[in-house]
Design a protein around this motif. Structure first.
Motif, PDB file in Angstrom:
ATOM      1  N   GLU A   1      -4.229  -4.734   0.160  1.00 19.17           N
ATOM      2  CA  GLU A   1      -2.912  -4.455   0.706  1.00 19.17           C
ATOM      3  C   GLU A   1      -1.939  -5.423   0.047  1.00 19.17           C
ATOM      4  O   GLU A   1      -2.211  -6.633  -0.023  1.00 19.17           O
ATOM      5  N   PHE A   2      -0.826  -4.878  -0.451  1.00 20.40           N
ATOM      6  CA  PHE A   2       0.184  -5.681  -1.144  1.00 20.40           C
ATOM      7  C   PHE A   2       1.552  -5.473  -0.520  1.00 20.40           C
ATOM      8  O   PHE A   2       1.867  -4.388  -0.034  1.00 20.40           O
ATOM      9  N   SER A   3       2.386  -6.512  -0.601  1.00 18.31           N
ATOM     10  CA  SER A   3       3.775  -6.395  -0.165  1.00 18.31           C
ATOM     11  C   SER A   3       4.542  -5.565  -1.182  1.00 18.31           C
ATOM     12  O   SER A   3       4.041  -5.260  -2.274  1.00 18.31           O
ATOM     13  N   HIS A   4       5.776  -5.261  -0.848  1.00 16.17           N
ATOM     14  CA  HIS A   4       6.646  -4.493  -1.745  1.00 16.17           C
ATOM     15  C   HIS A   4       6.777  -5.177  -3.105  1.00 16.17           C
ATOM     16  O   HIS A   4       6.844  -4.528  -4.136  1.00 16.17           O
ATOM     17  N   GLY A   5       6.768  -6.508  -3.112  1.00 12.90           N
ATOM     18  CA  GLY A   5       6.895  -7.254  -4.361  1.00 12.90           C
ATOM     19  C   GLY A   5       5.591  -7.476  -5.098  1.00 12.90           C
ATOM     20  O   GLY A   5       5.572  -7.995  -6.204  1.00 12.90           O
ATOM     21  N   GLY A   6       4.459  -7.119  -4.474  1.00 11.68           N
ATOM     22  CA  GLY A   6       3.172  -7.238  -5.139  1.00 11.68           C
ATOM     23  C   GLY A   6       2.316  -8.403  -4.695  1.00 11.68           C
ATOM     24  O   GLY A   6       1.225  -8.622  -5.215  1.00 11.68           O
ATOM     25  N   GLN A   7       2.768  -9.186  -3.703  1.00  8.89           N
ATOM     26  CA  GLN A   7       1.965 -10.294  -3.173  1.00  8.89           C
ATOM     27  C   GLN A   7       0.844  -9.712  -2.321  1.00  8.89           C
ATOM     28  O   GLN A   7       1.077  -8.837  -1.505  1.00  8.89           O
ATOM     29  N   TRP A   8      -0.381 -10.225  -2.489  1.00  7.95           N
ATOM     30  CA  TRP A   8      -1.474  -9.682  -1.686  1.00  7.95           C
ATOM     31  C   TRP A   8      -1.297 -10.079  -0.227  1.00  7.95           C
ATOM     32  O   TRP A   8      -0.859 -11.179   0.092  1.00  7.95           O
ATOM     33  N   ILE A   9      -1.651  -9.157   0.659  1.00  7.33           N
ATOM     34  CA  ILE A   9      -1.598  -9.371   2.106  1.00  7.33           C
ATOM     35  C   ILE A   9      -3.012  -9.380   2.659  1.00  7.33           C
ATOM     36  O   ILE A   9      -3.337 -10.176   3.525  1.00  7.33           O
TER      37      ILE A   9
ATOM     38  N   LYS B   1       1.638   4.267  -0.744  1.00  6.88           N
ATOM     39  CA  LYS B   1       2.784   3.431  -0.392  1.00  6.88           C
ATOM     40  C   LYS B   1       3.096   3.729   1.063  1.00  6.88           C
ATOM     41  O   LYS B   1       3.357   4.863   1.440  1.00  6.88           O
ATOM     42  N   ASP B   2       3.009   2.692   1.863  1.00  9.16           N
ATOM     43  CA  ASP B   2       3.210   2.812   3.307  1.00  9.16           C
ATOM     44  C   ASP B   2       4.446   1.999   3.664  1.00  9.16           C
ATOM     45  O   ASP B   2       4.354   0.792   3.883  1.00  9.16           O
ATOM     46  N   GLY B   3       5.590   2.654   3.697  1.00 12.01           N
ATOM     47  CA  GLY B   3       6.838   1.928   3.951  1.00 12.01           C
ATOM     48  C   GLY B   3       7.108   0.959   2.829  1.00 12.01           C
ATOM     49  O   GLY B   3       7.347   1.361   1.702  1.00 12.01           O
ATOM     50  N   PHE B   4       7.024  -0.332   3.129  1.00  8.85           N
ATOM     51  CA  PHE B   4       7.294  -1.355   2.117  1.00  8.85           C
ATOM     52  C   PHE B   4       6.028  -2.047   1.651  1.00  8.85           C
ATOM     53  O   PHE B   4       6.079  -3.142   1.111  1.00  8.85           O
ATOM     54  N   GLN B   5       4.880  -1.440   1.866  1.00  5.17           N
ATOM     55  CA  GLN B   5       3.601  -1.995   1.445  1.00  5.17           C
ATOM     56  C   GLN B   5       2.843  -0.986   0.599  1.00  5.17           C
ATOM     57  O   GLN B   5       3.092   0.209   0.670  1.00  5.17           O
ATOM     58  N   TYR B   6       1.894  -1.516  -0.166  1.00  2.73           N
ATOM     59  CA  TYR B   6       1.004  -0.685  -0.964  1.00  2.73           C
ATOM     60  C   TYR B   6      -0.432  -0.917  -0.489  1.00  2.73           C
ATOM     61  O   TYR B   6      -0.840  -2.067  -0.326  1.00  2.73           O
ATOM     62  N   ASP B   7      -1.163   0.148  -0.284  1.00  2.00           N
ATOM     63  CA  ASP B   7      -2.581   0.078   0.055  1.00  2.00           C
ATOM     64  C   ASP B   7      -3.343   0.652  -1.130  1.00  2.00           C
ATOM     65  O   ASP B   7      -3.134   1.812  -1.492  1.00  2.00           O
ATOM     66  N   ALA B   8      -4.203  -0.151  -1.726  1.00  2.00           N
ATOM     67  CA  ALA B   8      -4.970   0.285  -2.894  1.00  2.00           C
ATOM     68  C   ALA B   8      -6.459   0.234  -2.571  1.00  2.00           C
ATOM     69  O   ALA B   8      -6.917  -0.659  -1.861  1.00  2.00           O
ATOM     70  N   VAL B   9      -7.187   1.191  -3.110  1.00  2.00           N
ATOM     71  CA  VAL B   9      -8.648   1.218  -2.997  1.00  2.00           C
ATOM     72  C   VAL B   9      -9.194   1.221  -4.417  1.00  2.00           C
ATOM     73  O   VAL B   9      -8.773   2.021  -5.253  1.00  2.00           O
ATOM     74  N   LEU B  10     -10.130   0.312  -4.675  1.00  2.00           N
ATOM     75  CA  LEU B  10     -10.757   0.236  -5.993  1.00  2.00           C
ATOM     76  C   LEU B  10     -12.033   1.067  -6.009  1.00  2.00           C
ATOM     77  O   LEU B  10     -12.583   1.409  -4.958  1.00  2.00           O
ATOM     78  N   PHE B  11     -12.529   1.377  -7.187  1.00  2.00           N
ATOM     79  CA  PHE B  11     -13.740   2.191  -7.313  1.00  2.00           C
ATOM     80  C   PHE B  11     -14.968   1.533  -6.696  1.00  2.00           C
ATOM     81  O   PHE B  11     -15.905   2.222  -6.333  1.00  2.00           O
TER      82      PHE B  11
END
Length: 139
Positions: free
Chosen positions: A67-75, A51-61
């Motif tokens: 990268e997603f917004s705080h609400g879960g919309q993809w960026i 969680k980077d401030g108000f964003q989420y950075d996810a890495v899959l296997f």
């Protein structure tokens, strides 16, 4: 003067706290982000989430970076050297790419609010409006 200094220190401290990357559990992703992953990357587990401030950075296997917004919309969706899954790009964009670049495929897409930036496997960056219409190449 003392009040201004205290306020300034508080703002700097808050900014530092908010901008820090924090590792969080994949379960902490917003529901919309989880649904996006399940719909487009079915069977691929989440390796890590920050969680980077108000964003989420996810890495899959499989190495995909999301990268997603705080609400879960993809960026941003970055599939590395692999093609983007069907259904992420607007239909107009997918149709344009299939017609104009039949030997290539999209590997990255970034939502830039008023437009999409799409990168092909030949490293060509293309810009599309929110309706999926071609706007030009990005330098």
């Amino acid at each position: 003067m003392k009040k201004i200094l205290v306020i300034l220190v508080g703002v700097i401290a808050l900014n530092t706290f908010v901008s820090c990357d924090r590792v969080v559990s994949p379960e902490k992703l917003p529901a919309q982000a989880k649904q996006f992953i399940a719909a487009h990357f079915n069977g691929v587990d989440v390796l890590s989430v920050q969680k980077d401030g108000f964003q989420y950075d996810a890495v899959l296997f499989d190495g995909t970076e999301l990268e997603f917004s705080h609400g879960g919309q993809w960026i941003k969706v970055d599939c590395g050297l692999n093609p983007l899954p069907d259904g992420i790009l607007p239909a107009n964009t997918a149709k344009y790419l299939a017609g104009k670049f039949p030997m290539n495929f999209a590997t990255h897409v970034k939502d830039e609010h008023k437009r999409y930036e799409v990168e092909l496997n030949n490293e060509l960056d293309l810009l599309f409006d929110k309706n999926g219409n071609f706007m030009g190449a990005d330098d």
